[in-house]
Design a protein around this motif. Structure first.
Motif: not given
Lengths: 366, 222
Positions: A49, A75-76, A84, A88, A90, A92, A101, A105, A151, B116-117, B119-124, B126, B131, B134-135, B139
């Protein structure tokens, strides 16, 4: 064996991180330091990050970052799970879709852990169809951990995941973390400014100060090092003893625990005889006597000890740390006046009285 | 009664909003996330149409879109036709004119949901694009709604710029706001009333729906 070999150099206006570190490929490595010590930045560098301009990082055999080759795995593409400080989740998506999620992936052949297994492990069944809003902090953090686990990470990074929770919620989450550590064979790097909360998890401790690594090693070794007492701070300095429950004295509400051939009394714990228990003995809760008092007194825990080492006396304040051998190395903080009065020297036979035992948690029942 | 201006106006507003979303989204995204010092300069430029008299913008556009202008010149040599006094020219003008009304709500929405969301998505697992879709986009749904409505409504109400670069060509560039002006000039008050009242009611209805709907959107990001 080292799972991670890393070197990062980050330079911000008011802060610098400059560390070389190796992390073991198993167990929980705790990165501990005060705020501003660079522990979160270090974790973010590991996750990708943050990109350290002169960084290098290897995970097992694969290189994730090598700035001399301009190589940086985004990162991905890293097989990590990240939890964290704030969950965090999501907002929605439902809890189920939050969990799915990352799971969706990754390639099905890479999925090492089943959805239902994670839901069971983190006890998420009743929450699946709800939305993150309105869930308690503890519930949210459990979902965040589950989401990261799905994951199938090869490395789990946790950035103070308990620090936003009150004491009660921490106690709710801790058993899940312990379960996680025991049931999933994956290395965990855990950043915290509060060692108490990870005492039961910690295998290796990395002490960070002003962006530099001060010490690395097995937790008890690092915590009982005299030269680190100043860095670690009085609320942490001490020793970690791994003990076994030897018996209970119900009429006094006490539990007797054993390490090596010594015994200690602690407040009664709802644990079966034979359970393992880690105790944190803070240096400031240990005092020293030259001989066993002749007259009866109220101290329950009196351990024969040998003075091993006397800490620096040129530090500010009236106290000095003494390293004792009570079968295991422990630290005691006494005043410099007492040191002069008792004329302590390495090799002397003394008694250590334990005034209090901190952080008594069940670690595992074997 | 000539209804053609209504049709042209709706076409213009719809086209402009589509173009604005395509261009405005990356600009708003960049503004929301860049650490660059150029940001304030770009922000100031984006906000210019809010304060400039439409005639100023229209004047420069007229020059730029003309056969010898920096945009109109190349356009003419490629397509063989001029940009000034055409519908395409109007779309370009409206896009610039309504730019802040789309970029600012989007930028606000992207900033509100923060990094922050993401970063969470990238770490998952995406990717950045994934990201975003989808995020970040879901939002920012309120921001998008506000942007679309403001961009649309503001284009409906544009007058000065259209007059400068679009002229007043019936069936091609004559929009409602100019038709109203013409009707008033010709003392055709009933027709002016009809268009004006229609625009008023339509604008009010759209805003009402948006505000009512915005309240009920499930996503709250603070």
């Amino acid at each position: 064996m080292s799972a991670i070999v890393s070197r990062f150099r980050v330079h911000y206006e008011k802060f610098r991180l400059d560390t070389e570190l190796e992390f073991p490929d198993r167990g929980v490595t705790v990165i501990f330091g005060r705020s501003g010590s660079g522990k979160t930045t270090l974790l973010r560098c590991l996750a990708g990050l943050e990109r350290s301009p002169t960084g290098h990082m290897k995970f097992g055999e694969s290189v994730w970052q090598d700035e001399s080759l301009n190589l940086f795995l985004p990162v991905h593409r890293r097989p990590i799970g990240m939890v964290f400080q704030e969950a965090r989740l999501f907002p929605h998506l439902t809890v189920r879709n939050n969990l799915m999620y990352g799971y969706r992936r990754i390639d099905p052949s890479q999925r090492l852990i089943a959805f239902d297994r994670v839901v069971d492990l983190m006890d998420l069944h009743p929450l699946l169809d709800r939305r993150p809003q309105g869930l308690s902090g503890g519930e949210q953090q459990r979902i965040a951990i589950g989401r990261a686990l799905l994951t199938s990470p090869k490395l789990l990074l946790m950035d103070e995941p308990l620090s936003n929770l009150d004491a009660e919620r921490k106690q709710d989450i801790l058993p899940f973390l312990i379960r996680l550590k025991e049931e999933m064979r994956l290395p965990i790097v855990y950043v915290t400014h509060s060692l108490e909360e990870v005492l039961q998890l910690m295998d290796t401790l990395v002490l960070l100060q002003d962006g530099r690594r001060v010490a690395t090693g097995p937790a008890n070794e690092v915590l009982s090092r005299l030269d680190l007492a100043e860095t670690a701070g009085p609320s942490v300095v001490g020793s970690v003893l791994t003990t076994t429950v030897a018996g209970h004295e119900n009429e006094f509400s006490l539990t007797r625990v054993q390490y090596r051939d010594r015994f200690l009394y602690i407040p009664e714990q709802p644990l079966a005889v034979g359970s393992r228990l880690r105790l944190h003995l803070l240096a400031r809760d240990i005092s020293i006597a030259l001989g066993k008092p002749e007259t009866p007194n109220s101290v329950l825990n009196m351990l024969p000890a040998t003075v091993l080492e006397i800490g620096p006396t040129d530090t500010p304040g009236s106290s000095v740390n003494i390293k004792l051998d009570v079968g295991e190395p422990i630290l005691a903080t006494i005043t410099r006046k007492s040191l002069a009065h008792l004329k302590l020297k390495p090799g002397m036979k003394v008694y250590a009285s334990v005034k209090a035992v901190r952080m008594v948690h069940e670690i595992e029942e074997n | 009664m000539d209804w053609q201006p209504v049709w042209i106006t709706l076409q213009l507003a719809a086209t402009t909003v589509c173009v604005l979303l395509l261009i405005g989204t990356p600009v708003a995204w960049w503004l929301a996330h860049t650490p660059s010092r150029a940001r304030v300069w770009v922000e100031a430029v984006v906000a210019l149409p809010l304060v400039l008299p439409p005639t100023v913008l229209g004047f420069y556009l007229l020059i730029a879109l003309g056969a010898n202008g920096v945009i109109g010149g190349p356009f003419q040599s490629i397509t063989g036709s001029s940009l000034a006094f055409t519908f395409t020219g109007l779309v370009i003008a409206s896009t610039l004119y309504s730019f802040p009304f789309v970029v600012q709500p989007l930028q606000g929405a992207f900033e509100a949901s923060g990094k922050s969301y993401l970063e969470a998505a990238w770490s998952l697992r995406a990717s950045k694009w994934d990201a975003f879709i989808s995020v970040a986009s879901p939002l920012a749904v309120r921001g998008y709604l506000t942007a679309v409505v403001l961009g649309f409504a503001h284009t409906l109400g544009e007058f000065g710029v259209v007059l400068m670069v679009g002229g007043n060509i019936p069936g091609k560039t004559k929009v409602v706001s100019i038709a109203i002006y013409d009707h008033v000039e010709a003392l055709e008050y009933p027709q002016a009333h009809l268009f004006s009242g229609g625009l008023l009611l339509f604008s009010f209805a759209v805003l009402l729906v948006v505000y009512a709907y915005n309240r009920r959107l499930p996503v709250h990001v603070s």
